[in-house]
Scaffold this motif. Structure first.
Motif, PDB file in Angstrom:
ATOM      1  N   ASN A  93     -85.113  36.667 -86.166  1.00 25.86           N
ATOM      2  CA  ASN A  93     -85.038  37.481 -84.956  1.00 25.86           C
ATOM      3  C   ASN A  93     -85.938  36.806 -83.924  1.00 25.86           C
ATOM      4  N   ARG A 144     -87.245  47.160 -80.722  1.00 25.12           N
ATOM      5  CA  ARG A 144     -87.505  47.087 -82.153  1.00 25.12           C
ATOM      6  C   ARG A 144     -86.239  47.186 -82.997  1.00 25.12           C
ATOM      7  N   CYS A 185     -85.552  44.230 -85.123  1.00 28.62           N
ATOM      8  CA  CYS A 185     -86.544  44.094 -86.199  1.00 28.62           C
ATOM      9  C   CYS A 185     -86.114  44.929 -87.414  1.00 28.62           C
ATOM     10  N   SER A 219     -90.185  44.963 -89.186  1.00 30.17           N
ATOM     11  CA  SER A 219     -89.269  44.113 -89.953  1.00 30.17           C
ATOM     12  C   SER A 219     -89.726  43.991 -91.405  1.00 30.17           C
ATOM     13  N   CYS A 253     -88.549  38.587 -81.502  1.00 28.60           N
ATOM     14  CA  CYS A 253     -89.840  39.102 -81.949  1.00 28.60           C
ATOM     15  C   CYS A 253     -90.591  38.069 -82.786  1.00 28.60           C
ATOM     16  N   CYS A 255     -93.119  41.274 -87.783  1.00 28.79           N
ATOM     17  CA  CYS A 255     -93.857  42.473 -87.369  1.00 28.79           C
ATOM     18  C   CYS A 255     -93.794  43.541 -88.460  1.00 28.79           C
ATOM     19  N   ASP A 300     -89.567  37.438 -86.000  1.00 27.11           N
ATOM     20  CA  ASP A 300     -89.411  37.818 -87.406  1.00 27.11           C
ATOM     21  C   ASP A 300     -88.590  36.756 -88.123  1.00 27.11           C
TER      22      ASP A 300
HETATM   23 ZN    ZN Z   1     -90.082  42.395 -85.177  1.00 28.14          ZN
END
Ligand code: ZN
Length: 149
Positions: free
Chosen positions: A36, A125, A128, A67, A39, A64, A41
């Protein structure tokens, strides 16, 4: 009774601190890498599928709290399930996050995963939370790399 938001926070924090099924399965029958970029991830899933059943699953990587917690809960929920059952849960999870499924009204197999419902109000989010499920869907289809972009 604690309110759903508080429970959601607790579950995210708890799974982020102590992720379940963390690591790599070697050998594995299926694997996929999920990214991702929005972010940062980055997760890797390894699965053992026998007779169309997910007998074992692990995830590794970093990202994060959402995730990581979503990955941890995903592995707990699909371990021992058939591939078809896991695909139904993945589809329902994505519908819930998009706001197309209300776990309190619509029939679903989400159980504790319905805690992630609140993520639909946090557009940044969404990817995530969905990442591990999208990666799982790729893994069982034999695709090796998933990106939420
Ligand atoms: Zn994330």
């Amino acid at each position: 009774m604690s309110d759903p938001k508080e429970l959601y926070q607790q579950v995210i924090l708890e799974h982020n601190k102590k992720p379940r099924n963390f690591g790599k399965l070697e050998p594995c029958s299926h694997h996929a890498h999920g990214l991702n970029p929005l972010c940062g991830d980055d997760i890797e899933l390894t699965l053992v599928v026998e007779n169309d059943r997910i007998t074992d699953i692990k995830f590794s990587g970093h990202g994060c709290a959402i995730s990581q917690a979503s990955s941890s809960l995903m592995t707990v929920n699909v371990k021992g399930k058939s591939v078809a059952e896991a695909e139904i849960i993945a589809a329902q999870f994505r519908e819930m996050i998009r706001g197309d499924l209300d776990p309190s009204k619509d029939q679903n197999a989400l159980g504790k995963l319905s805690l992630f419902q609140g993520v639909k109000d946090l557009p940044s989010r969404v990817k995530c939370a969905v990442l591990p499920w999208a990666t799982l869907q790729s893994a069982v289809k034999g695709e090796v790399i998933t990106s939420t972009e």
